[in-house]
Design a protein around this motif. Structure first.
Motif, PDB file in Angstrom:
ATOM      1  N   GLN A 233       8.859  10.595  -1.330  1.00  0.00           N
ATOM      2  CA  GLN A 233       9.568  10.655  -0.826  1.00  0.00           C
ATOM      3  C   GLN A 233       9.582   9.665  -0.009  1.00  0.00           C
ATOM      4  OE1 GLN A 233      12.395  14.109   0.799  1.00  0.00           O
ATOM      5  NE2 GLN A 233      10.627  14.829   0.640  1.00  0.00           N
ATOM      6  N   ALA A 234       8.524   9.223   0.583  1.00  0.00           N
ATOM      7  CA  ALA A 234       7.684   8.231   1.543  1.00  0.00           C
ATOM      8  C   ALA A 234       8.670   6.750   0.473  1.00  0.00           C
ATOM      9  CB  ALA A 234       6.786   8.506   2.459  1.00  0.00           C
ATOM     10  N   ASN A 235       7.327   7.385  -1.016  1.00  0.00           N
ATOM     11  CA  ASN A 235       6.991   6.023  -1.067  1.00  0.00           C
ATOM     12  C   ASN A 235       8.420   5.567  -2.165  1.00  0.00           C
ATOM     13  OD1 ASN A 235       4.090   4.921  -1.241  1.00  0.00           O
ATOM     14  ND2 ASN A 235       4.084   7.013  -1.355  1.00  0.00           N
ATOM     15  N   GLY A 236       9.258   6.436  -2.784  1.00  0.00           N
ATOM     16  CA  GLY A 236      10.961   6.150  -2.572  1.00  0.00           C
ATOM     17  C   GLY A 236      11.443   5.293  -2.190  1.00  0.00           C
ATOM     18  N   GLU A 237      11.528   5.911  -0.623  1.00  0.00           N
ATOM     19  CA  GLU A 237      12.377   5.025   0.277  1.00  0.00           C
ATOM     20  C   GLU A 237      10.824   4.020   0.225  1.00  0.00           C
ATOM     21  OE1 GLU A 237      14.131   3.705   3.454  1.00  0.00           O
ATOM     22  OE2 GLU A 237      14.904   5.266   1.923  1.00  0.00           O
ATOM     23  N   ALA A 238      10.622   4.034   0.091  1.00  0.00           N
ATOM     24  CA  ALA A 238       9.293   2.690   0.193  1.00  0.00           C
ATOM     25  C   ALA A 238       9.756   1.204  -0.447  1.00  0.00           C
ATOM     26  CB  ALA A 238       8.156   2.478   0.758  1.00  0.00           C
ATOM     27  N   LEU A 239      10.295   1.878  -0.979  1.00  0.00           N
ATOM     28  CA  LEU A 239      10.322   1.325  -3.605  1.00  0.00           C
ATOM     29  C   LEU A 239      11.559   0.663  -3.157  1.00  0.00           C
ATOM     30  CD1 LEU A 239      10.780   0.223  -5.951  1.00  0.00           C
ATOM     31  CD2 LEU A 239      10.843   2.196  -6.170  1.00  0.00           C
ATOM     32  N   ALA A 240      12.358   1.549  -2.325  1.00  0.00           N
ATOM     33  CA  ALA A 240      14.251   0.892  -2.463  1.00  0.00           C
ATOM     34  C   ALA A 240      13.995  -0.067  -1.130  1.00  0.00           C
ATOM     35  CB  ALA A 240      15.469   2.277  -1.801  1.00  0.00           C
ATOM     36  N   ARG A 241      14.158  -0.283   0.372  1.00  0.00           N
ATOM     37  CA  ARG A 241      13.254  -0.557   1.083  1.00  0.00           C
ATOM     38  C   ARG A 241      13.061  -2.192   0.777  1.00  0.00           C
ATOM     39  NH1 ARG A 241      10.910   2.302   6.329  1.00  0.00           N
ATOM     40  NH2 ARG A 241      12.835   3.825   6.310  1.00  0.00           N
ATOM     41  N   ASP A 242      11.947  -2.068   0.423  1.00  0.00           N
ATOM     42  CA  ASP A 242      11.293  -3.892  -0.706  1.00  0.00           C
ATOM     43  C   ASP A 242      12.020  -4.349  -1.245  1.00  0.00           C
ATOM     44  OD1 ASP A 242       8.838  -2.964   1.185  1.00  0.00           O
ATOM     45  OD2 ASP A 242       6.984  -2.584  -1.060  1.00  0.00           O
ATOM     46  N   LEU A 243      13.399  -3.323  -2.904  1.00  0.00           N
ATOM     47  CA  LEU A 243      13.828  -3.791  -3.125  1.00  0.00           C
ATOM     48  C   LEU A 243      14.853  -4.649  -2.494  1.00  0.00           C
ATOM     49  CD1 LEU A 243      14.139  -1.607  -6.164  1.00  0.00           C
ATOM     50  CD2 LEU A 243      13.165  -3.857  -5.985  1.00  0.00           C
ATOM     51  N   ILE A 244      15.657  -3.726  -1.730  1.00  0.00           N
ATOM     52  CA  ILE A 244      16.903  -4.759  -0.360  1.00  0.00           C
ATOM     53  C   ILE A 244      15.993  -5.728   0.366  1.00  0.00           C
ATOM     54  CG2 ILE A 244      18.974  -4.509   1.123  1.00  0.00           C
ATOM     55  CD1 ILE A 244      18.142  -1.923   0.207  1.00  0.00           C
ATOM     56  N   ASN A 245      15.239  -6.080   0.754  1.00  0.00           N
ATOM     57  CA  ASN A 245      14.670  -6.621   1.846  1.00  0.00           C
ATOM     58  C   ASN A 245      14.202  -8.037   1.025  1.00  0.00           C
ATOM     59  OD1 ASN A 245      14.567  -5.053   4.090  1.00  0.00           O
ATOM     60  ND2 ASN A 245      13.160  -4.036   3.745  1.00  0.00           N
ATOM     61  N   THR A 246      13.380  -7.640  -0.477  1.00  0.00           N
ATOM     62  CA  THR A 246      13.567  -9.331  -1.000  1.00  0.00           C
ATOM     63  C   THR A 246      14.535 -10.406  -0.597  1.00  0.00           C
ATOM     64  OG1 THR A 246      11.464  -8.024  -1.565  1.00  0.00           O
ATOM     65  CG2 THR A 246      12.483  -9.654  -3.127  1.00  0.00           C
ATOM     66  N   PRO A 247      14.518 -11.036  -1.050  1.00  0.00           N
ATOM     67  CA  PRO A 247      16.051 -11.901  -0.603  1.00  0.00           C
ATOM     68  C   PRO A 247      16.277 -12.293  -2.353  1.00  0.00           C
ATOM     69  CG  PRO A 247      14.015 -13.553   0.048  1.00  0.00           C
ATOM     70  CD  PRO A 247      13.335 -11.967  -0.179  1.00  0.00           C
ATOM     71  N   ALA A 248      16.747 -13.041  -2.683  1.00  0.00           N
ATOM     72  CA  ALA A 248      17.857 -12.925  -3.979  1.00  0.00           C
ATOM     73  C   ALA A 248      17.033 -13.859  -4.449  1.00  0.00           C
ATOM     74  CB  ALA A 248      19.931 -13.171  -3.732  1.00  0.00           C
ATOM     75  N   ASN A 249      16.249 -14.798  -4.320  1.00  0.00           N
ATOM     76  CA  ASN A 249      15.125 -16.080  -4.778  1.00  0.00           C
ATOM     77  C   ASN A 249      14.994 -15.495  -5.536  1.00  0.00           C
ATOM     78  OD1 ASN A 249      14.802 -15.912  -1.967  1.00  0.00           O
ATOM     79  ND2 ASN A 249      13.502 -17.291  -2.371  1.00  0.00           N
ATOM     80  N   ASP A 250      14.098 -14.198  -5.168  1.00  0.00           N
ATOM     81  CA  ASP A 250      12.948 -13.081  -5.130  1.00  0.00           C
ATOM     82  C   ASP A 250      13.140 -12.252  -6.326  1.00  0.00           C
ATOM     83  OD1 ASP A 250      10.400 -15.298  -4.961  1.00  0.00           O
ATOM     84  OD2 ASP A 250      10.272 -14.824  -2.949  1.00  0.00           O
ATOM     85  N   MET A 251      14.555 -11.832  -6.317  1.00  0.00           N
ATOM     86  CA  MET A 251      14.855 -10.219  -6.125  1.00  0.00           C
ATOM     87  C   MET A 251      16.697 -10.432  -6.998  1.00  0.00           C
ATOM     88  SD  MET A 251      14.577  -7.504  -7.213  1.00  0.00           S
ATOM     89  CE  MET A 251      13.079  -7.720  -5.735  1.00  0.00           C
TER      90      MET A 251
ATOM     91  N   MET B 191       0.873  -0.979  -0.144  1.00  0.00           N
ATOM     92  CA  MET B 191      -0.354   0.289  -0.079  1.00  0.00           C
ATOM     93  C   MET B 191       1.191   1.099   0.110  1.00  0.00           C
ATOM     94  SD  MET B 191      -3.400  -0.772  -0.224  1.00  0.00           S
ATOM     95  CE  MET B 191      -3.879   0.611   0.965  1.00  0.00           C
ATOM     96  N   PRO B 192       0.394   2.142  -0.565  1.00  0.00           N
ATOM     97  CA  PRO B 192       1.475   3.099  -0.624  1.00  0.00           C
ATOM     98  C   PRO B 192       1.277   4.249   0.963  1.00  0.00           C
ATOM     99  CG  PRO B 192      -0.408   3.138  -3.098  1.00  0.00           C
ATOM    100  CD  PRO B 192      -0.559   2.208  -2.032  1.00  0.00           C
ATOM    101  N   LEU B 193       2.692   4.799   1.241  1.00  0.00           N
ATOM    102  CA  LEU B 193       2.442   5.171   2.328  1.00  0.00           C
ATOM    103  C   LEU B 193       1.793   7.081   1.902  1.00  0.00           C
ATOM    104  CD1 LEU B 193       6.133   4.705   3.064  1.00  0.00           C
ATOM    105  CD2 LEU B 193       3.834   3.205   3.849  1.00  0.00           C
ATOM    106  N   SER B 194       0.993   7.521   2.650  1.00  0.00           N
ATOM    107  CA  SER B 194       0.327   8.738   2.243  1.00  0.00           C
ATOM    108  C   SER B 194      -0.219   9.009   3.805  1.00  0.00           C
ATOM    109  CB  SER B 194      -0.688   7.976   1.839  1.00  0.00           C
ATOM    110  OG  SER B 194      -1.942   7.724   1.562  1.00  0.00           O
ATOM    111  N   PHE B 195      -0.163  10.213   3.453  1.00  0.00           N
ATOM    112  CA  PHE B 195      -1.305  11.261   4.236  1.00  0.00           C
ATOM    113  C   PHE B 195      -2.879  10.566   4.773  1.00  0.00           C
ATOM    114  CE2 PHE B 195       2.016  13.753   3.784  1.00  0.00           C
ATOM    115  CZ  PHE B 195       3.294  13.916   5.220  1.00  0.00           C
ATOM    116  N   ALA B 196      -2.954  10.405   5.853  1.00  0.00           N
ATOM    117  CA  ALA B 196      -4.891  10.906   6.302  1.00  0.00           C
ATOM    118  C   ALA B 196      -5.441  11.603   6.125  1.00  0.00           C
ATOM    119  CB  ALA B 196      -5.162  10.375   7.759  1.00  0.00           C
TER     120      ALA B 196
END
Length: 460
Positions: free
Chosen positions: A144-162, A1-6
């Protein structure tokens, strides 16, 4: 889910931000019930303290969060992100005297605190939601928050799926989201199109190496981002010990960072001609793996003696940087999880960078301080050039001696950029322990600083 304000306009709960030296004056303006409640719960305004008060029906009526002292705030950042998980469910609006920069940083931290990596396990969401404070650029902070979230998702994903194909798909998804163009050169086509170092490093893996090339924007200065995309690094024939391999899913952290930054740039509509180059490979072990002692010829024509197959990141970056330089951009920036020496020098929180351009340095460091994205300048120390010249070839990919490892790596990369302004970031890409807005795991570094500095960096 995108990171967004209420959404604004909904019923919200006031959250008062109180430094220790503001508490008494604020309490003097409050009803006795509020004063007594905070006193009984030991609220002093210390950093990280929170108290929530209910109305007669038991619903949250107001909340307070301690903002500590100037001295305690200097020991970290994103202070409200530490308070957010302690608050009851609801939509909150901030009541404070923070200036626009501080409000922006705290609002960003709150969004980042709501990040969850839930691909493999369900995670509890952050229940306290923030309404964008007045006076901030909410869409920019969400980008900025969603760009950071994208970077985190890519790094956190293990190599068998990334692996390289998955990293390519992530770049294609980003290109589709923003209407960017993308081309990919894969496998043996790297040889026919003169990317020999990328091919050599990646040829031993089952998943083919590739060069990802994303372009966006047709006006403004030309900015090229080059990110190291080593999706897993065994060390090659110079095999890493098992303990050193444990975090090697993050060796594509440079690629993750430039894709996160690219999202920020495109989502904010910056006037720039953006190009993103990612050499995506796995450094694997098999019968056709490249060997210590091999001498390779790069795209630029420089020959490289391989003295350690575990110094592969600079090899794949070399071909990508040579391509970037051929386009004569106004600025080239490379980002890579390149050397352990950089971690020894500055630890995991600072992003070491190299630049010989005083205007770049001033713009970047001013922006980094303003947006709380710390960087630290390292030297392109030209007298060390001799350390990367083995004699038998133009360059040595792993100089012996153990000294100045991050500097010699940066000098190696600089040899492949001769026509364009160049800066290099040797990032860690990993948060080793939980911190406010920065859970343990993958993280972007220097991306928000670069985004904030772009207008000054790319003056025509």
């Amino acid at each position: 889910m995108p990171l967004s304000f209420a959404p604004s306009g909904t019923a919200t709960i006031p959250l008062h931000i109180l430094a220790e030296d503001q508490l008494e004056a604020w309490l003097d303006t409050q009803p006795d019930a509020t004063r007594n409640a905070l006193t009984s719960q030991g609220f002093t305004g210390a950093l990280g303290q929170t108290v929530s008060l209910a109305d007669p029906d038991g619903a949250p009526a107001l909340a307070v969060a301690g903002y500590g002292t100037a001295a305690t705030r200097q020991r970290g950042r994103f202070h409200l992100a530490a308070a957010a998980p302690k608050l009851p469910e609801g939509d909150y609006h901030l009541v404070s005297d923070l200036d626009a920069d501080a409000l922006s940083a705290e609002a960003l931290g709150w969004l980042l605190a709501s990040y969850r990596f839930d691909r493999y396990r369900k995670q509890s969401p952050l229940l306290a939601r923030l309404v964008a404070p007045q006076g901030i650029d909410a869409p920019r902070i969400e980008a900025q928050a969603n760009g950071e979230a994208l970077a985190r998702d890519l790094i956190n994903t293990p190599a068998n799926d990334m692996g390289p194909p998955d990293l390519e798909q992530a770049a294609r998804d980003l290109a589709a989201q923003h209407g960017a163009d993308i081309t990919v050169i894969t496998g043996d086509d790297l040889l026919t199109q003169n990317f020999p170092l990328i091919h050599t490093v990646g040829r031993a893996a089952d998943r083919a190496p590739r060069l990802i090339d994303l372009r966006w924007g047709d006006a403004g200065p030309k900015l090229t981002l080059v990110g190291k995309g080593v999706c897993f690094d065994t060390g090659g024939l110079n095999l890493k010990p098992g303990a050193s391999m444990a975090l090697m899913k993050k060796d594509m952290g440079g690629a993750a960072a430039v894709l996160g930054l690219a999202h920020m740039i495109m989502a904010t509509g910056a006037t720039v001609q953006l190009r993103v180059l990612i050499p995506a490979v796995e450094n694997a072990v098999s019968g056709n793996a490249f060997r210590p002692g091999d001498i390779l010829t790069s795209r630029k024509g420089l020959t490289v003696e391989i003295n350690n197959t575990d110094a592969e990141g600079r090899l794949v970056l070399a071909d990508a940087l040579a391509l970037a330089d051929e386009d004569d951009p106004d600025q080239i920036v490379s980002m890579a999880t390149l050397t352990g020496a950089a971690r020894v020098a500055v630890g995991p929180d600072l992003a070491p960078y190299f630049s010989d351009n005083p205007a770049f340095v001033t713009a970047l460091e001013t922006a980094a301080a303003r947006v709380q994205d710390p960087v630290w300048r390292m030297p392109f120390h030209t007298p060390y050039e001799a350390m990367i010249e083995p004699g038998i070839a133009d360059l040595d990919n792993a100089p012996k001696g153990g000294f100045a490892g991050c500097i010699t790596a940066a000098l190696f990369l600089r040899r492949f950029v001769t026509e364009s302004p160049y800066a290099h970031f040797d990032i860690y890409g990993w948060q080793p322990t939980d911190a406010p807005a920065r859970p343990k795991g993958g993280t972007g570094q220097a991306t928000r600083a670069l985004l904030a500095a772009l207008p000054a960096l790319l003056k025509s």
